[in-house]
Structures are given as C-alpha cells and as structure tokens.
Design a protein around this motif. Structure first.
Motif, PDB file in Angstrom:
ATOM      1  N   GLU A   1       0.838  -1.201   0.000  1.00 41.83           N
ATOM      2  CA  GLU A   1       0.000   0.000   0.000  1.00 41.83           C
ATOM      3  C   GLU A   1       0.870   1.248   0.000  1.00 41.83           C
ATOM      4  O   GLU A   1       0.604   2.213  -0.736  1.00 41.83           O
ATOM      5  N   HIS A   2       1.912   1.232   0.811  1.00 42.07           N
ATOM      6  CA  HIS A   2       2.834   2.365   0.875  1.00 42.07           C
ATOM      7  C   HIS A   2       3.515   2.593  -0.472  1.00 42.07           C
ATOM      8  O   HIS A   2       3.571   3.721  -0.969  1.00 42.07           O
ATOM      9  N   GLU A   3       4.041   1.541  -1.072  1.00 47.75           N
ATOM     10  CA  GLU A   3       4.732   1.655  -2.355  1.00 47.75           C
ATOM     11  C   GLU A   3       3.798   2.170  -3.444  1.00 47.75           C
ATOM     12  O   GLU A   3       4.171   3.025  -4.252  1.00 47.75           O
ATOM     13  N   SER A   4       2.579   1.644  -3.482  1.00 49.38           N
ATOM     14  CA  SER A   4       1.616   2.022  -4.516  1.00 49.38           C
ATOM     15  C   SER A   4       1.189   3.477  -4.383  1.00 49.38           C
ATOM     16  O   SER A   4       1.152   4.232  -5.355  1.00 49.38           O
ATOM     17  N   PHE A   5       0.874   3.878  -3.145  1.00 50.83           N
ATOM     18  CA  PHE A   5       0.423   5.253  -2.937  1.00 50.83           C
ATOM     19  C   PHE A   5       1.560   6.237  -3.196  1.00 50.83           C
ATOM     20  O   PHE A   5       1.350   7.297  -3.802  1.00 50.83           O
ATOM     21  N   LYS A   6       2.752   5.914  -2.735  1.00 53.16           N
ATOM     22  CA  LYS A   6       3.905   6.782  -2.947  1.00 53.16           C
ATOM     23  C   LYS A   6       4.178   6.966  -4.435  1.00 53.16           C
ATOM     24  O   LYS A   6       4.423   8.091  -4.900  1.00 53.16           O
ATOM     25  N   LEU A   7       4.133   5.880  -5.207  1.00 53.87           N
ATOM     26  CA  LEU A   7       4.346   5.962  -6.652  1.00 53.87           C
ATOM     27  C   LEU A   7       3.266   6.799  -7.315  1.00 53.87           C
ATOM     28  O   LEU A   7       3.559   7.652  -8.165  1.00 53.87           O
ATOM     29  N   ALA A   8       2.010   6.575  -6.913  1.00 53.08           N
ATOM     30  CA  ALA A   8       0.896   7.316  -7.492  1.00 53.08           C
ATOM     31  C   ALA A   8       1.039   8.813  -7.241  1.00 53.08           C
ATOM     32  O   ALA A   8       0.856   9.632  -8.149  1.00 53.08           O
ATOM     33  N   TYR A   9       1.389   9.165  -6.013  1.00 51.82           N
ATOM     34  CA  TYR A   9       1.514  10.585  -5.669  1.00 51.82           C
ATOM     35  C   TYR A   9       2.669  11.242  -6.414  1.00 51.82           C
ATOM     36  O   TYR A   9       2.521  12.302  -7.015  1.00 51.82           O
ATOM     37  N   LYS A  10       3.831  10.590  -6.389  1.00 54.44           N
ATOM     38  CA  LYS A  10       5.016  11.175  -7.027  1.00 54.44           C
ATOM     39  C   LYS A  10       4.890  11.233  -8.544  1.00 54.44           C
ATOM     40  O   LYS A  10       5.512  12.084  -9.188  1.00 54.44           O
ATOM     41  N   SER A  11       4.098  10.348  -9.109  1.00 58.86           N
ATOM     42  CA  SER A  11       3.959  10.288 -10.563  1.00 58.86           C
ATOM     43  C   SER A  11       2.874  11.208 -11.093  1.00 58.86           C
ATOM     44  O   SER A  11       2.668  11.302 -12.303  1.00 58.86           O
TER      45      SER A  11
ATOM     46  N   PHE B   1      -0.503  11.142 -10.204  1.00 55.55           N
ATOM     47  CA  PHE B   1      -1.823  10.531 -10.319  1.00 55.55           C
ATOM     48  C   PHE B   1      -2.903  11.414  -9.698  1.00 55.55           C
ATOM     49  O   PHE B   1      -4.064  11.387 -10.118  1.00 55.55           O
ATOM     50  N   TYR B   2      -2.519  12.212  -8.706  1.00 55.00           N
ATOM     51  CA  TYR B   2      -3.489  13.072  -8.027  1.00 55.00           C
ATOM     52  C   TYR B   2      -3.465  14.517  -8.538  1.00 55.00           C
ATOM     53  O   TYR B   2      -4.167  15.377  -8.001  1.00 55.00           O
ATOM     54  N   ASP B   3      -2.669  14.770  -9.551  1.00 58.19           N
ATOM     55  CA  ASP B   3      -2.655  16.099 -10.154  1.00 58.19           C
ATOM     56  C   ASP B   3      -3.901  16.293 -11.014  1.00 58.19           C
ATOM     57  O   ASP B   3      -4.549  15.330 -11.424  1.00 58.19           O
ATOM     58  N   LEU B   4      -4.242  17.551 -11.276  1.00 58.41           N
ATOM     59  CA  LEU B   4      -5.339  17.877 -12.178  1.00 58.41           C
ATOM     60  C   LEU B   4      -4.810  18.690 -13.340  1.00 58.41           C
ATOM     61  O   LEU B   4      -4.383  19.827 -13.148  1.00 58.41           O
ATOM     62  N   PRO B   5      -4.800  18.130 -14.564  1.00 60.86           N
ATOM     63  CA  PRO B   5      -5.230  16.768 -14.921  1.00 60.86           C
ATOM     64  C   PRO B   5      -4.178  15.734 -14.495  1.00 60.86           C
ATOM     65  O   PRO B   5      -3.032  16.083 -14.197  1.00 60.86           O
ATOM     66  N   LYS B   6      -4.570  14.464 -14.464  1.00 55.99           N
ATOM     67  CA  LYS B   6      -3.658  13.396 -14.085  1.00 55.99           C
ATOM     68  C   LYS B   6      -2.495  13.317 -15.059  1.00 55.99           C
ATOM     69  O   LYS B   6      -2.657  13.469 -16.266  1.00 55.99           O
ATOM     70  N   ASN B   7      -1.299  13.050 -14.527  1.00 61.40           N
ATOM     71  CA  ASN B   7      -0.116  12.884 -15.359  1.00 61.40           C
ATOM     72  C   ASN B   7       0.202  11.416 -15.642  1.00 61.40           C
ATOM     73  O   ASN B   7       1.143  11.116 -16.384  1.00 61.40           O
ATOM     74  N   ILE B   8      -0.560  10.521 -15.040  1.00 57.15           N
ATOM     75  CA  ILE B   8      -0.326   9.102 -15.233  1.00 57.15           C
ATOM     76  C   ILE B   8      -1.641   8.345 -15.000  1.00 57.15           C
ATOM     77  O   ILE B   8      -2.481   8.790 -14.200  1.00 57.15           O
ATOM     78  N   THR B   9      -1.840   7.260 -15.698  1.00 55.32           N
ATOM     79  CA  THR B   9      -3.068   6.485 -15.556  1.00 55.32           C
ATOM     80  C   THR B   9      -2.862   5.336 -14.568  1.00 55.32           C
ATOM     81  O   THR B   9      -1.726   4.977 -14.238  1.00 55.32           O
TER      82      THR B   9
END
Length: 246
Positions: free
Chosen positions: A176-186, A188-196
């Motif tokens: 969970e930590h690895e997945s969320f960290k990757l999503a945030y740094k990549s 994923f939570y930006d508007l618009p998303k930078n990664i799917t």
C-alpha cells in the motif's frame, strides 16, 4: 504494574476560548486574519517559546502584519517567513515568543495528549486532551492571563478518540505504501492526471485491479486519519455547540 481499568473516567477533551491580554493574538481583532500553531516548543530554562505558525491574512497587508507583530512586546524575534499560497494570502512564520503568561508556556507544565488551536477575532481557541485531574488547575491558570469566554470539557475514552487519528508507519502495508507513494510522485493526483492507473500498475508489475485496491486501501487509512484531525477544527470553528459546560 498498575493497570487503569476505567480509562474513560481519567481523560477529558476540553475546549476553551480566551481573550489573551497583551498577546499578539489581539491583532486578529482589528485585522480579521486567522492563525494556527503548527509547532510550539517552549524552553522553560531560557524563558522563550519557539513557534511555527500558519496565518491567513485575508485583506491584511503582509508588510503591515510584520510591522505590527514586531511591535508586540510578547514577540522577541521573527526568524523566517514563507509563502504558502500567495493568492489566498497564507504564510508560515518561525518566531520566538515570551514564555511568561503565554498559553503555550502555561501548557508546558501539563500532560497533553493532543492539542489544536485557532486564533481569530481577538481570541485564542484551543482544544486539548489531558488527564481529568489537571483540568481545574488549567482553568485557573487561563483565568490569570485573560478573559475566558468559554471553557467546556467532557470525559472521553482516550483510545477511541486518538487511535484512529494517529497515522503511523504501521498503518499501511508495504505494498500500500509503495503504490500510494508511486501514485503521488507520478502525478496521479494532479489535475489533470499525469499518469493512468494502467501505467502505475505496469510500473509495479501488477494488475490494474490490484493496483487500484492498494491505492484505495491506502487512501482510506490516510483520509480516516485526516478526518479525525478535522474533528478538532470543527470544535474550534463551531465550538459553541458543546453541551458539557463546567
């Protein structure tokens, strides 16, 4: 070993509002800005408090705010000013304050489990969790430094109040930590998303549903902790609804 059997009878959550005479918090009366304390470190031996505060100045000019802050006798020195959101006029300040007759100096002698504050309209509003045996002395100390507008408290079960609000390194699993960290740094939570989600799953070498499951579980734990912190801020903003006045 002594085990407390009835923990809910030994701790209280207290909410108070005080007009603190001579403190820089009085500046909020005329200028309508708001402030919260992010970190406060009282130094009893050297008689000062090192505080890191966040302020939302609204229509209060920063230059005038700093001038007025420096003019207050309780403020010894301003070390740093950082812009957080220029459009919304939000800043963070590292400053040195007096120890004597300051709220954080008084609280230095108490056994605090949690603390949140909000300064506005010339008042300091504070929520505390502490042992019930200290509440009477605490009230007397506050009455010595200003006018108490409100002082309420109620008995609590400290486990129920604090357990879910403390996010630690043990809450999230490794995946969970690895997945969320990757999503945030990549992004994923930006508007618009930078990664799917598909791209994130590919990086992790797992399926899309598994990636989504890891992220959603991490989000739930993080947001749950965040929500419990806002329980205190609800009290600070709308604290007049408390019923257990003492």
């Amino acid at each position: 070993m002594h085990i407390i059997k009835n923990e809910h009878d030994n701790y209280v959550i207290t909410y108070f509002r005080i007009k603190h005479e001579g403190c820089w918090s009085e500046l909020t009366s005329n200028n309508k800005f708001e402030a919260i304390t992010l970190i406060a470190r009282p130094n009893k031996d050297k008689r000062f408090i090192l505080a890191y505060d966040e302020v939302k100045l609204n229509n209060y000019n920063l230059k005038n705010f700093i001038r007025d802050l420096k003019g207050n006798n309780r403020v010894k020195e301003i070390f740093k000013i950082r812009i957080i959101n220029n459009k919304r006029n939000i800043y963070r300040l590292l400053l040195k304050e007096d120890y004597e007759n300051m709220v954080r100096g008084i609280l230095d002698k108490y056994t605090l489990f949690d603390i949140k504050d909000l300064i506005l309209n010339g008042e300091e509003r504070i929520v505390l969790v502490l042992p019930s045996s200290e509440i009477i002395e605490l009230k007397k100390d506050f009455e010595n430094i200003g006018k108490l507008i409100k002082f309420t408290y109620k008995y609590i079960n400290i486990d129920e109040l604090l357990t879910d609000s403390l996010l630690t390194i043990f809450n999230l699993t490794k995946r969970e930590h690895e997945s969320f960290k990757l999503a945030y740094k990549s992004g994923f939570y930006d508007l618009p998303k930078n990664i799917t989600l598909e791209e994130l799953a590919s990086y992790m070498k797992i399926s899309k549903p598994t990636m989504e499951d890891y992220i959603r579980k991490a989000e739930r734990k993080i947001f749950k902790s965040f929500y419990h912190q806002y329980y205190y801020y609800d009290m600070l903003l709308e604290g007049d609804s408390e019923e257990d006045s003492k």
